[in-house]
Design an enzyme around this catalytic site. Structure first.
Site, PDB file in Angstrom:
ATOM      1  N   HIS A   1     -74.287  62.137 -79.980  1.00 35.81           N
ATOM      2  CA  HIS A   1     -75.323  63.091 -79.601  1.00 35.81           C
ATOM      3  C   HIS A   1     -75.295  64.273 -80.559  1.00 35.81           C
ATOM      4  O   HIS A   1     -74.244  64.873 -80.793  1.00 35.81           O
ATOM      5  CB  HIS A   1     -75.100  63.577 -78.163  1.00 35.81           C
ATOM      6  CG  HIS A   1     -75.408  62.528 -77.147  1.00 35.81           C
ATOM      7  ND1 HIS A   1     -75.405  61.192 -77.432  1.00 35.81           N
ATOM      8  CD2 HIS A   1     -75.749  62.619 -75.840  1.00 35.81           C
ATOM      9  CE1 HIS A   1     -75.727  60.509 -76.344  1.00 35.81           C
ATOM     10  NE2 HIS A   1     -75.936  61.346 -75.361  1.00 35.81           N
TER      11      HIS A   1
ATOM     12  N   LYS B   1     -82.130  69.323 -66.548  1.00 32.81           N
ATOM     13  CA  LYS B   1     -83.420  69.678 -67.154  1.00 32.81           C
ATOM     14  C   LYS B   1     -84.552  69.526 -66.138  1.00 32.81           C
ATOM     15  O   LYS B   1     -85.542  70.235 -66.196  1.00 32.81           O
ATOM     16  CB  LYS B   1     -83.676  68.807 -68.382  1.00 32.81           C
ATOM     17  CG  LYS B   1     -84.941  69.168 -69.156  1.00 32.81           C
ATOM     18  CD  LYS B   1     -84.935  68.547 -70.541  1.00 32.81           C
ATOM     19  CE  LYS B   1     -85.197  67.071 -70.504  1.00 32.81           C
ATOM     20  NZ  LYS B   1     -86.627  66.743 -70.318  1.00 32.81           N
TER      21      LYS B   1
END
EC number: 4.1.1.31
Length: 865
Positions: A137, A528
């Protein structure tokens, strides 16, 4: 600041300053110093931020870029000075008689002191497992060239601090200046895009330099804690409990550059590194093990093994025997080293067929030494090599595949239609063929886990098994792992697992593994979607529900925590997070993603890596003790209604913000969101699809961009509204304070928010938000910031942020003014770009300044995504 750390920071800073003068004259250093003094004065309230902005705006873009580079290099040097101080502190603690807090010996002592201590301890050790999974990532903003340059500076600083003589010290200082000058002149960001195999090779550096050597030290620490007097002279009581995993080269969810060929190559790169490491270690121990047959005779098993080796490889054994006459243990280890080399070179006549064969050979040597009375030699370095083989095998890390559920659905539909397969569907099937090939080459353990992103039902799991079965005899053995990421998916998780039990392929695999099942929980996308407060509680509820489900179905459940490095993606101190998990959900096993800059922060240095793994081990061992679980259960029962009210209000505030019309466009305007892609810090695109909305934006750029604005919104937004909703607007905090003191989950939630707020800066954030020209949105964000900050301090009882965390507070306070300097430079570039620049050359310079400052802020704040 402790004096040794102050000394190192000053030394490195002074050397950098001298280098700036040599490069750009005194005027360059003067400009850097003017900005440094200005941001410190602004922090103290002595001047307005506008004066700092005016100073920055007065420079040419070339000068602004040089100043940004100077502050970025300074952060790299400060970071390594702090790393050295951490190592110093760890060494000093290691000399104390009492067990270091949150260490393995401390956990062993606590368990032993509890009721039924020895029995409980034996059970805990038998089931202990720590499974860190490295991912690619993209949150590591530094180039590999910069990382290696910093490492050379670090090595020289370590030698200088070791107290050399005057002449050696002078030469070390000369070399240190040379390395700092080289770092200054090295491009700080990548100008070519990384590909997935670059990411694999980058991760290998942590294995080569740290992890391979650290793991046996960790096992030795546990063994010594279990029996301090006997370790190294008896069979070990500690077993190999670390299992390294990797998504690098296997995670293809939304990354078109990770192909079946990449996955195959990734495994081969891993194998090359681990086999070289094992060969080197085995050869070294073999050369050192010079015990003579007269003092340490070979056991019958070793004599027979040597005779069989001579039959199979007479030339090789004769050569080894000639160099090591009457040293049978040495001969056999050197023969084993040659076989490891042959395994790496794929020489079928000599190669090991599996790591179990190597373990068998090493066990023969260990047993022979022990039988001959050389127990220290048997259970010393030979045992450490055995631990390394048990941990890493011939594959190093268990490579995991990840793909989106929708991709499997489309592939299966195409297969059933009988029409020619699309390129994507062919790739899915080829990936499964590669998994089967890896298993034939390195064993099932090397690659069997297949993670399904956005699992919505048991059908998503069934689809993968059906695709594998379509390959017939070439089908791999698969442990298909559901990944629950959204709030709705987390709620459905127990029902999905119940449906999985009805799948024949799942039932067969459960029978083969002793009813072991793994489930992955996504921290990033849930945060999120729901905001940090509600996501934390939803994840806790899911863990609780899954733990109950597993107990009812006689399942040994491992929860795989998909945490990021930043607080907005489930990051923070790992040991505290483990102790805050739902009771029974750890059960001696902890699997977690290690991402981006976190890999090098936690595993880049041997002592720090050892401390990190020991802290995790301590927490995993203690999480299942009665005292920890009883406290969590009582607190959850008492304060959960309060937490639910907080969660409802926090989620409403968060959703209200991100669902505001035009929010996505505003966010892209006030932050360097789109420009971050130009850093080329990873091979994976920032979005799963081409759409520009928030839904398909990955969590990493979402968090990374907010970090750059100094708002750090994903780490705290909505919490203030939640706390206000249950405290009469903050006028009655008594119950919240009780919950903070009694419930580890609630304490971790507030402490993480406090850390995120400490790395924010309201005045600078206000300037970023103003770029969006939506004053109502800016006011909403800033009002929630003020509310959250006030109430978090009120509940924790702190006068200032991080008041009770001395080391972290010092680090943040040391960095903040210098991060401010880079933020002002970034704001100059961002404001000009958002206003529109017609001249292409000027735009290029502004973009370069922006990206330089992004790199520098990332270095300053240290956890970016």
């Amino acid at each position: 600041m402790p004096e040794p750390l102050r000394r190192d920071v000053r030394l490195l800073g002074a050397m950098l300053g001298d280098g700036l003068v040599e490069y750009g004259g005194q005027a360059l250093l003067d400009d850097v110093e003017r900005l440094r003094h200005a941001v410190i004065a602004a922090r103290r309230g002595e001047i307005a931020g506008a004066e700092v902005a005016a100073l920055v705006d007065g420079w040419s873009l070339e000068r602004a870029g040089q100043v940004a580079r100077a502050f970025t290099v300074y952060f790299h040097l400060t970071n390594l000075a702090e790393e050295h101080h951490r190592i110093r502190t760890l060494r000093e603690r290691d000399t104390e008689d009492a067990a270091v807090p949150s260490s393995v010996p401390a956990a062993v002592e606590r368990i032993r002191a509890s009721e039924g201590g020895e029995e409980r301890l034996a059970e805990a050790i038998a089931g202990l497992e720590f499974h860190p999974v490295f991912t690619a990532h993209p949150t590591e903003a530094r180039r590999r060239a910069v990382v290696t340059s910093i490492q050379r500076v670090s090595d020289l600083l370590g030698q200088l601090n070791a107290g050399p003589g005057a002449a050696e010290a002078a030469d070390l200082e000369r070399r240190l200046r040379e390395e700092i000058d080289l770092l200054w002149r090295t491009a700080l960001r990548r100008h070519t895009q990384m590909d997935p195999l670059d990411e694999v090779r980058t991760a290998m550096a942590a294995f080569d330099e740290t992890i391979f050597r650290t793991v046996p030290e960790i096992y030795r620490s546990l063994d010594a804690a279990l029996d301090p007097e006997g370790t190294g002279t008896r069979p070990p009581k500690a077993r190999a409990y670390v299992r390294l995993g990797s998504w690098i080269g296997g995670d293809r969810d939304g990354n078109p550059y990770v192909t079946a060929r990449v996955t195959r190559d990734a495994v081969m790169i891993q194998a090359e590194h681990v086999l070289r490491a094992l060969e080197t270690a085995c050869a070294r121990i073999g050369r050192e093990l010079t015990v003579h047959a007269s003092t340490t005779p070979a056991s019958p098993a070793l004599r027979e093994a040597l005779a069989a080796a001579r039959t199979a490889q007479p030339g090789l054994i004769d050569g080894v025997a000639k160099r090591s006459p009457d040293e049978p243990h040495r001969q056999y280890l050197l023969y084993a080293a040659a076989r490891i080399a042959a395994t790496r070179e794929r020489d079928a006549d000599l190669a090991y067929g599996s790591p179990d064969e190597l373990l068998s050979d090493l066990t023969i040597v260990r047993g022979s030494l022990a039988d001959a009375g050389a127990a220290r030699l048997a259970y010393g370095r030979v045992q450490q090599l055995i631990w390394q083989v048990e941990t890493f095998g011939f594959h190093l890390a268990e490579l995991e595949i990840r793909q989106h559920s929708e991709v499997h659905e489309r592939t299966l539909a195409e297969l059933k239609s009988g029409e020619p397969l699309s390129e994507m569907s062919e790739e899915v099937l080829e990936t499964l063929r590669v998994v089967a090939w890896i298993q034939r080459r390195f064993g099932v353990r090397a690659c069997s886990r297949y993670v399904v992103s956005f699992t919505r039902s048991a059908g998503d799991i069934a689809a993968v098994h059906e695709l594998a079965a379509s390959l017939g005899d070439n089908a791999p053995v698969l442990d298909v792992i559901p990944l629950f990421e959204t709030g709705e998916d987390l709620e459905r998780a127990p029902a999905v697992l119940e449906g999985m039990l009805g799948l024949p392929a799942v039932r067969r695999r459960l029978a083969e593994t002793g009813r072991r099942l793994e489930v992955m929980l996504g921290y990033s996308d849930s945060a999120k979607q729901l905001g940090p407060t509600s996501a934390t509680l939803r994840l806790y509820d899911t863990q609780e529900a899954l733990t109950s489900w597993a107990a009812a179905n006689d399942i040994t459940l491992t929860l795989f925590h998909g945490r990021g490095g930043s607080l907005g993606r489930g990051g923070g101190p790992a040991n505290r997070a483990i102790l805050a998990q739902a009771p029974g959900s750890v059960a001696g096993r902890f699997k977690v993603t290690e991402q981006g800059e976190v890999i090098f922060a936690r595993y880049g240095h041997q002592q720090i890596a050892r401390r990190h793994v020991e802290q995790v081990t301590n927490a995993v061992l203690l999480a299942d003790t009665g005292a920890v679980q009883d406290r969590a259960r009582r607190a959850a029962a008492r304060y959960r209604p309060l937490a639910d009210k907080i969660s409802d209000a926090a989620r409403a505030a968060f959703r209200s913000l991100i669902e505001t019309d035009g929010f996505a466009a505003w966010f892209a305007r006030v932050s360097p969101l789109e420009e971050i892609a130009e850093l080329r810090i990873g091979s994976r695109p920032a979005r799963r699809k081409a759409a520009r909305g928030l839904e398909d934006l990955r969590a990493i750029p979402w968090v990374f961009a907010w970090t750059q604005t100094r708002v750090n919104l994903p780490g705290w937004y909505g919490l203030g509204s939640g706390l206000a909703a249950v405290s009469d607007g903050g006028r009655d905090l008594d119950e919240l304070r009780e919950a903070y003191g009694a419930w580890p989950l609630f304490a971790a939630l507030l402490d993480n928010a406090e850390m995120s707020l400490a790395k924010s800066d309201r005045a600078i954030a206000e300037r970023y938000l103003a770029l969006g020209e939506r004053p109502e949105l800016s006011e909403t964000v800033l009002a929630e910031y003020d509310r959250t900050r006030t109430l978090v301090l009120g509940v924790t009882g702190h006068e200032r942020l991080l008041e009770n965390r001395k080391v972290l507070s010092r680090a943040v306070e040391l960095r903040n003014p210098y991060v401010d300097a880079l933020s002002h430079l970034q704001l100059r570039a961002l404001a000009a770009l958002r206003a529109g620049v017609a001249d292409e050359t000027e735009r290029d310079h502004l973009e370069e300044l922006l990206l330089l400052s992004v790199n520098g802020v990332a270095a300053g704040l240290q956890n970016t995504g």
